[in-house]
Design an enzyme around this catalytic site. Structure first.
Site, PDB file in Angstrom:
ATOM      1  N   LYS A  17       0.832  -1.218   0.000  1.00  0.00           N
ATOM      2  CA  LYS A  17       0.000   0.000   0.000  1.00  0.00           C
ATOM      3  C   LYS A  17       0.864   1.265   0.000  1.00  0.00           C
ATOM      4  O   LYS A  17       0.628   2.186  -0.781  1.00  0.00           O
ATOM      5  CB  LYS A  17      -0.924   0.041   1.232  1.00  0.00           C
ATOM      6  CG  LYS A  17      -1.894  -1.124   1.328  1.00  0.00           C
ATOM      7  CD  LYS A  17      -2.856  -0.954   2.496  1.00  0.00           C
ATOM      8  CE  LYS A  17      -2.216  -0.938   3.867  1.00  0.00           C
ATOM      9  NZ  LYS A  17      -1.693  -2.254   4.305  1.00  0.00           N
ATOM     10  N   ARG A  92      -9.869   1.318   8.500  1.00  0.00           N
ATOM     11  CA  ARG A  92      -9.369   0.005   8.871  1.00  0.00           C
ATOM     12  C   ARG A  92     -10.403  -0.774   9.662  1.00  0.00           C
ATOM     13  O   ARG A  92     -10.160  -1.927  10.029  1.00  0.00           O
ATOM     14  CB  ARG A  92      -8.156   0.219   9.746  1.00  0.00           C
ATOM     15  CG  ARG A  92      -6.990  -0.645   9.466  1.00  0.00           C
ATOM     16  CD  ARG A  92      -5.893  -0.052  10.304  1.00  0.00           C
ATOM     17  NE  ARG A  92      -4.747  -0.855  10.337  1.00  0.00           N
ATOM     18  CZ  ARG A  92      -3.619  -0.560   9.691  1.00  0.00           C
ATOM     19  NH1 ARG A  92      -3.553   0.500   8.926  1.00  0.00           N
ATOM     20  NH2 ARG A  92      -2.586  -1.327   9.830  1.00  0.00           N
ATOM     21  N   ARG A 129      11.551  -5.829   5.661  1.00  0.00           N
ATOM     22  CA  ARG A 129      11.319  -4.398   5.395  1.00  0.00           C
ATOM     23  C   ARG A 129      12.114  -3.521   6.358  1.00  0.00           C
ATOM     24  O   ARG A 129      12.194  -3.789   7.550  1.00  0.00           O
ATOM     25  CB  ARG A 129       9.823  -4.100   5.564  1.00  0.00           C
ATOM     26  CG  ARG A 129       9.480  -2.633   5.439  1.00  0.00           C
ATOM     27  CD  ARG A 129       8.020  -2.421   5.201  1.00  0.00           C
ATOM     28  NE  ARG A 129       7.197  -2.608   6.388  1.00  0.00           N
ATOM     29  CZ  ARG A 129       5.885  -2.422   6.412  1.00  0.00           C
ATOM     30  NH1 ARG A 129       5.245  -2.080   5.317  1.00  0.00           N
ATOM     31  NH2 ARG A 129       5.208  -2.595   7.517  1.00  0.00           N
ATOM     32  N   ARG A 161      10.953  -1.455  11.768  1.00  0.00           N
ATOM     33  CA  ARG A 161       9.845  -1.074  12.649  1.00  0.00           C
ATOM     34  C   ARG A 161       9.650  -2.137  13.722  1.00  0.00           C
ATOM     35  O   ARG A 161       9.728  -3.330  13.437  1.00  0.00           O
ATOM     36  CB  ARG A 161       8.548  -0.948  11.826  1.00  0.00           C
ATOM     37  CG  ARG A 161       8.448   0.360  11.088  1.00  0.00           C
ATOM     38  CD  ARG A 161       7.325   0.387  10.085  1.00  0.00           C
ATOM     39  NE  ARG A 161       6.055  -0.164  10.541  1.00  0.00           N
ATOM     40  CZ  ARG A 161       4.952  -0.166   9.803  1.00  0.00           C
ATOM     41  NH1 ARG A 161       4.956   0.367   8.587  1.00  0.00           N
ATOM     42  NH2 ARG A 161       3.834  -0.683  10.254  1.00  0.00           N
ATOM     43  N   ARG A 172      -0.718  -8.527  13.953  1.00  0.00           N
ATOM     44  CA  ARG A 172      -1.312  -7.587  12.997  1.00  0.00           C
ATOM     45  C   ARG A 172      -2.141  -8.318  11.952  1.00  0.00           C
ATOM     46  O   ARG A 172      -3.174  -7.818  11.526  1.00  0.00           O
ATOM     47  CB  ARG A 172      -0.206  -6.765  12.320  1.00  0.00           C
ATOM     48  CG  ARG A 172       0.324  -5.676  13.230  1.00  0.00           C
ATOM     49  CD  ARG A 172       1.729  -5.294  12.861  1.00  0.00           C
ATOM     50  NE  ARG A 172       1.804  -4.541  11.633  1.00  0.00           N
ATOM     51  CZ  ARG A 172       2.850  -4.555  10.809  1.00  0.00           C
ATOM     52  NH1 ARG A 172       3.896  -5.306  11.080  1.00  0.00           N
ATOM     53  NH2 ARG A 172       2.845  -3.815   9.732  1.00  0.00           N
TER      54      ARG A 172
HETATM   55  P1  ADP Z   1       0.595  -1.732   8.442  1.00  0.00           P
HETATM   56  O1  ADP Z   1      -0.518  -1.586   7.435  1.00  0.00           O
HETATM   57  O2  ADP Z   1       1.801  -2.340   7.854  1.00  0.00           O
HETATM   58  O3  ADP Z   1       0.170  -2.315   9.757  1.00  0.00           O
HETATM   59  P2  ADP Z   1       0.499   1.097   9.026  1.00  0.00           P
HETATM   60  O4  ADP Z   1       1.649   2.008   8.856  1.00  0.00           O
HETATM   61  O5  ADP Z   1      -0.685   1.305   8.166  1.00  0.00           O
HETATM   62  O6  ADP Z   1       1.144  -0.330   8.832  1.00  0.00           O
HETATM   63  O7  ADP Z   1       0.012   1.115  10.544  1.00  0.00           O
HETATM   64  C1  ADP Z   1       0.892   0.918  11.618  1.00  0.00           C
HETATM   65  C2  ADP Z   1       0.126   0.894  12.939  1.00  0.00           C
HETATM   66  O8  ADP Z   1      -0.511   2.173  13.138  1.00  0.00           O
HETATM   67  C3  ADP Z   1      -1.021  -0.110  13.010  1.00  0.00           C
HETATM   68  O9  ADP Z   1      -0.601  -1.405  13.379  1.00  0.00           O
HETATM   69  C4  ADP Z   1      -1.906   0.546  14.080  1.00  0.00           C
HETATM   70  O10 ADP Z   1      -1.377   0.362  15.366  1.00  0.00           O
HETATM   71  C5  ADP Z   1      -1.785   2.010  13.747  1.00  0.00           C
HETATM   72  N1  ADP Z   1      -2.819   2.450  12.779  1.00  0.00           N
HETATM   73  C6  ADP Z   1      -2.594   2.909  11.512  1.00  0.00           C
HETATM   74  N2  ADP Z   1      -3.748   3.220  10.903  1.00  0.00           N
HETATM   75  C7  ADP Z   1      -4.732   2.948  11.795  1.00  0.00           C
HETATM   76  C8  ADP Z   1      -6.140   3.047  11.762  1.00  0.00           C
HETATM   77  N3  ADP Z   1      -6.794   3.486  10.657  1.00  0.00           N
HETATM   78  N4  ADP Z   1      -6.843   2.681  12.867  1.00  0.00           N
HETATM   79  C9  ADP Z   1      -6.218   2.232  13.957  1.00  0.00           C
HETATM   80  N5  ADP Z   1      -4.893   2.105  14.067  1.00  0.00           N
HETATM   81  C10 ADP Z   1      -4.141   2.456  12.993  1.00  0.00           C
END
Ligand code: ADP
Length: 219
Positions: A17, A92, A129, A161, A172
């Site tokens: 993404k 999400r 990554r 990360r 996750r």
């Molecule tokens: P990934 O899709 O690889 O998990 P992201 O960078 O999108 O990575 O998100 C990292 C973390 O940030 C998530 O695991 C969550 O803790 C938090 N997060 C990001 N976007 C949201 C969201 N829309 N709602 C709740 N938590 C979020």
């Protein structure tokens, strides 16, 4: 004013993404809005929100809907989103998808792209990554930037990360299945969902997404 280009990009963690949104943002001239990047910046800068969410991010859990909805609503007040946005990592949950409809009003989501990838590939991509803490550039553990620890874009630190460690990856993916996978049906029911095979080279994925946007008259 012409309609805003609001594109939701869905997909499991590691589906690509972030990489695709960065490329598409250049093509489309709309900003890449990543709630993960916004939250990580808050953690890095030790803001009040950052201190509140740091342990949640590290464990691979979701931050609460109200907080994330508020951050996105504020982001849509910025002038650069007047022409639209590529939404990465938001919505999400179904509650967030409904909040997004409220935030956007009539000129809402135009298309939802789902990047399909098998779980085995996700685990492999996430564990190799590395990311720049400053600009979010993504590298693999074998890249020179990852090995040297310095980003060639901005000179920032390239790190792994905390949530790309094995335990958090597993957590996750479970959260994805429980909370985020139902969004596919949500957008499919609205006729907005397009599925793209994310297990192809990045240029091909971008080209297929741009074709899907053109076919639907989105951009
Ligand atoms: P990934 O899709 O690889 O998990 P992201 O960078 O999108 O990575 O998100 C990292 C973390 O940030 C998530 O695991 C969550 O803790 C938090 N997060 C990001 N976007 C949201 C969201 N829309 N709602 C709740 N938590 C979020």
């Amino acid at each position: 004013m012409s309609a805003r280009v609001i594109v939701v990009v869905l997909g499991k963690q590691g589906a690509g993404k972030g990489t695709q949104c960065k490329r598409l943002a250049q093509h489309l001239g709309v900003p890449h809005v990543s709630t993960g990047d916004i939250l990580r910046a808050a953690v890095r800068d030790r803001t009040t929100i950052g201190l509140e969410v740091a342990s949640i991010l590290e464990a691979g859990q979701l931050v609460n809907d109200d907080l994330v909805n508020r951050l996105v609503e504020e982001r849509f007040n910025d002038a650069d989103t007047a022409g639209g946005a590529l939404l990465d990592g938001f919505p999400r949950t179904e509650a967030q998808a409904e909040a997004l409809d409220q935030i956007l009003g009539d000129d809402g989501v135009k298309i939802c792209i789902n990047l399909d990838v098998p779980n085995a590939l996700v685990a492999e991509r996430l564990s190799s990554r590395r990311v720049c803490q400053e600009c979010g550039a993504i590298y693999r553990d074998s890249d020179i930037e990852a090995i040297s620890g310095t980003c060639t874009n901005c000179g920032g630190d390239v790190v792994q990360r905390a949530d790309d460690m094995p335990d958090a990856i597993h957590q996750r993916l479970e959260v994805y299945e429980r909370d985020t996978a139902p969004l596919l049906a949500f957008y499919e029911a609205r006729g907005l969902l397009v599925r793209i095979d994310g297990d192809q080279d990045p240029q091909t994925v971008t080209a297929e997404i741009l074709d899907a946007l053109a076919e639907r008259g989105v951009a």
